[in-house]
Design a protein around this motif. Structure first.
Motif, PDB file in Angstrom:
ATOM      1  N   MET A 146       0.884  -1.150  -0.081  1.00 40.87           N
ATOM      2  CA  MET A 146       0.041  -0.189  -0.086  1.00 40.87           C
ATOM      3  C   MET A 146       0.803   1.335  -0.119  1.00 40.87           C
ATOM      4  SD  MET A 146      -3.003   1.071   2.693  1.00 40.87           S
ATOM      5  CE  MET A 146      -4.288   0.276   1.951  1.00 40.87           C
ATOM      6  N   ASN A 147       0.457   2.138  -0.869  1.00 43.01           N
ATOM      7  CA  ASN A 147       1.396   3.446  -0.862  1.00 43.01           C
ATOM      8  C   ASN A 147       1.011   4.659   0.305  1.00 43.01           C
ATOM      9  OD1 ASN A 147       2.057   5.933  -1.529  1.00 43.01           O
ATOM     10  ND2 ASN A 147       1.335   5.857  -3.398  1.00 43.01           N
ATOM     11  N   GLN A 148       2.137   4.511   1.100  1.00 44.99           N
ATOM     12  CA  GLN A 148       1.915   5.275   2.481  1.00 44.99           C
ATOM     13  C   GLN A 148       1.726   6.864   2.034  1.00 44.99           C
ATOM     14  OE1 GLN A 148       1.631   4.158   5.615  1.00 44.99           O
ATOM     15  NE2 GLN A 148       1.577   2.197   4.357  1.00 44.99           N
ATOM     16  N   ASP A 149       1.863   7.268   0.750  1.00 44.40           N
ATOM     17  CA  ASP A 149       1.568   8.644   0.499  1.00 44.40           C
ATOM     18  C   ASP A 149      -0.033   8.842   0.273  1.00 44.40           C
ATOM     19  OD1 ASP A 149       4.171   9.183   0.084  1.00 44.40           O
ATOM     20  OD2 ASP A 149       4.152   8.768  -2.055  1.00 44.40           O
ATOM     21  N   ILE A 150      -0.727   8.006   0.452  1.00 41.23           N
ATOM     22  CA  ILE A 150      -2.470   8.062   0.296  1.00 41.23           C
ATOM     23  C   ILE A 150      -2.751   7.467   1.800  1.00 41.23           C
ATOM     24  CG2 ILE A 150      -4.400   7.780  -0.530  1.00 41.23           C
ATOM     25  CD1 ILE A 150      -2.896   7.319  -3.387  1.00 41.23           C
ATOM     26  N   LEU A 151      -3.566   8.419   2.466  1.00 42.75           N
ATOM     27  CA  LEU A 151      -4.023   7.744   3.885  1.00 42.75           C
ATOM     28  C   LEU A 151      -5.448   8.012   3.805  1.00 42.75           C
ATOM     29  CD1 LEU A 151      -1.433   9.935   5.917  1.00 42.75           C
ATOM     30  CD2 LEU A 151      -1.381   7.251   5.455  1.00 42.75           C
ATOM     31  N   PHE A 152      -6.097   6.940   4.579  1.00 41.23           N
ATOM     32  CA  PHE A 152      -7.653   6.823   4.593  1.00 41.23           C
ATOM     33  C   PHE A 152      -7.882   6.979   5.950  1.00 41.23           C
ATOM     34  CE2 PHE A 152      -6.555   4.769   0.534  1.00 41.23           C
ATOM     35  CZ  PHE A 152      -7.795   5.268  -0.335  1.00 41.23           C
ATOM     36  N   ALA A 153      -8.869   7.957   6.390  1.00 41.02           N
ATOM     37  CA  ALA A 153      -9.595   8.327   7.865  1.00 41.02           C
ATOM     38  C   ALA A 153     -10.364   6.902   8.031  1.00 41.02           C
ATOM     39  CB  ALA A 153     -10.170   9.571   7.916  1.00 41.02           C
ATOM     40  N   ASP A 154     -10.688   6.720   9.014  1.00 36.91           N
ATOM     41  CA  ASP A 154     -11.596   5.771   9.455  1.00 36.91           C
ATOM     42  C   ASP A 154     -13.227   6.365   9.694  1.00 36.91           C
ATOM     43  OD1 ASP A 154     -12.932   3.387  10.287  1.00 36.91           O
ATOM     44  OD2 ASP A 154     -12.086   3.581  12.203  1.00 36.91           O
ATOM     45  N   ILE A 155     -13.459   7.008   8.576  1.00 38.82           N
ATOM     46  CA  ILE A 155     -14.508   7.805   8.449  1.00 38.82           C
ATOM     47  C   ILE A 155     -15.456   7.353   7.199  1.00 38.82           C
ATOM     48  CG2 ILE A 155     -15.732  10.092   8.112  1.00 38.82           C
ATOM     49  CD1 ILE A 155     -13.317  11.139   9.534  1.00 38.82           C
ATOM     50  N   GLN A 156     -16.669   7.034   7.432  1.00 40.22           N
ATOM     51  CA  GLN A 156     -17.458   6.700   6.265  1.00 40.22           C
ATOM     52  C   GLN A 156     -19.196   7.359   6.713  1.00 40.22           C
ATOM     53  OE1 GLN A 156     -15.939   4.237   7.670  1.00 40.22           O
ATOM     54  NE2 GLN A 156     -17.311   3.824   9.199  1.00 40.22           N
ATOM     55  N   LEU A 157     -19.576   8.022   5.612  1.00 42.40           N
ATOM     56  CA  LEU A 157     -20.865   8.791   5.608  1.00 42.40           C
ATOM     57  C   LEU A 157     -22.002   8.249   4.542  1.00 42.40           C
ATOM     58  CD1 LEU A 157     -19.882  12.136   6.702  1.00 42.40           C
ATOM     59  CD2 LEU A 157     -20.710  10.581   8.126  1.00 42.40           C
ATOM     60  N   TRP A 158     -23.071   7.639   5.043  1.00 41.68           N
ATOM     61  CA  TRP A 158     -23.865   7.304   3.893  1.00 41.68           C
ATOM     62  C   TRP A 158     -24.852   8.577   3.572  1.00 41.68           C
ATOM     63  CZ3 TRP A 158     -25.877   4.703   0.410  1.00 41.68           C
ATOM     64  CH2 TRP A 158     -27.273   4.725  -0.112  1.00 41.68           C
ATOM     65  N   ASP A 159     -24.819   9.036   2.054  1.00 42.08           N
ATOM     66  CA  ASP A 159     -25.533  10.035   1.611  1.00 42.08           C
ATOM     67  C   ASP A 159     -26.738   9.519   0.633  1.00 42.08           C
ATOM     68  OD1 ASP A 159     -26.177  11.841  -0.302  1.00 42.08           O
ATOM     69  OD2 ASP A 159     -24.494  12.961  -0.257  1.00 42.08           O
ATOM     70  N   SER A 160     -27.899   9.511   1.318  1.00 41.97           N
ATOM     71  CA  SER A 160     -29.042   9.075   0.782  1.00 41.97           C
ATOM     72  C   SER A 160     -29.537   9.763  -0.544  1.00 41.97           C
ATOM     73  CB  SER A 160     -30.214   8.869   1.681  1.00 41.97           C
ATOM     74  OG  SER A 160     -30.541  10.163   2.222  1.00 41.97           O
ATOM     75  N   ASN A 161     -29.065  10.935  -0.600  1.00 41.92           N
ATOM     76  CA  ASN A 161     -29.343  11.569  -1.819  1.00 41.92           C
ATOM     77  C   ASN A 161     -28.556  10.952  -3.174  1.00 41.92           C
ATOM     78  OD1 ASN A 161     -31.510  13.400  -0.704  1.00 41.92           O
ATOM     79  ND2 ASN A 161     -29.844  14.822  -0.144  1.00 41.92           N
ATOM     80  N   ARG A 162     -27.358  10.922  -2.715  1.00 35.41           N
ATOM     81  CA  ARG A 162     -26.467  10.434  -3.974  1.00 35.41           C
ATOM     82  C   ARG A 162     -26.636   8.816  -3.956  1.00 35.41           C
ATOM     83  NH1 ARG A 162     -20.645  13.181  -4.993  1.00 35.41           N
ATOM     84  NH2 ARG A 162     -20.076  11.750  -6.656  1.00 35.41           N
ATOM     85  N   GLN A 163     -27.088   8.273  -2.881  1.00 38.10           N
ATOM     86  CA  GLN A 163     -27.096   6.662  -2.917  1.00 38.10           C
ATOM     87  C   GLN A 163     -25.510   6.118  -2.958  1.00 38.10           C
ATOM     88  OE1 GLN A 163     -30.121   4.458  -2.743  1.00 38.10           O
ATOM     89  NE2 GLN A 163     -30.444   6.502  -1.544  1.00 38.10           N
ATOM     90  N   ALA A 164     -24.915   6.725  -2.207  1.00 36.76           N
ATOM     91  CA  ALA A 164     -23.274   6.464  -2.051  1.00 36.76           C
ATOM     92  C   ALA A 164     -22.794   6.535  -0.741  1.00 36.76           C
ATOM     93  CB  ALA A 164     -22.593   7.036  -3.095  1.00 36.76           C
ATOM     94  N   VAL A 165     -21.880   5.833  -0.215  1.00 33.80           N
ATOM     95  CA  VAL A 165     -21.010   6.152   0.985  1.00 33.80           C
ATOM     96  C   VAL A 165     -19.876   6.776   0.560  1.00 33.80           C
ATOM     97  CG1 VAL A 165     -19.654   5.072   2.723  1.00 33.80           C
ATOM     98  CG2 VAL A 165     -21.871   3.846   1.870  1.00 33.80           C
ATOM     99  N   ASN A 166     -19.713   8.186   1.423  1.00 37.92           N
ATOM    100  CA  ASN A 166     -18.534   8.834   1.311  1.00 37.92           C
ATOM    101  C   ASN A 166     -17.521   8.424   2.276  1.00 37.92           C
ATOM    102  OD1 ASN A 166     -16.930  11.271   2.480  1.00 37.92           O
ATOM    103  ND2 ASN A 166     -18.364  12.410   1.611  1.00 37.92           N
TER     104      ASN A 166
END
Length: 87
Positions: free
Chosen positions: A1-21
């Motif tokens: 995994m590339n350590q230059d790209i970090l992912f936070a432990d955050i996820q939010l459901w967007d019902s209008n977009r029908q997708a998880v951010n």
């Protein structure tokens, strides 16, 4: 995994977009990543209707999603808003 790209432990459901951010960070820049409900339902092989079930499915596939998003960021596969969209 590339350590230059970090992912936070955050996820939010967007019902209008029908997708998880879910956010990523590369060289200090915040990148918004999205995964569609359709993608999650196909991977889970079942309909997901409740927010808790959708976010649970996201958690199950988080590692795969982070790898896909990382690859798309490295390939600069951004949408017109500068976001990453999976599925």
């Amino acid at each position: 995994m590339n350590q230059d790209i970090l992912f936070a432990d955050i996820q939010l459901w967007d019902s209008n977009r029908q997708a998880v951010n879910f956010p990523a960070q590369q060289a200090g820049a915040l990148i918004t990543c999205w995964v569609s409900l359709d993608w999650l339902q196909k991977k889970a092989d079942k309909p997901l209707t409740e927010e808790a079930d959708i976010l649970s499915a996201f958690s199950v596939y988080r590692f795969d999603l982070e790898e896909l998003a990382e690859e798309m960021i490295e390939n600069e596969d951004f949408n017109q808003d500068g976001d990453i969209e999976i599925g």
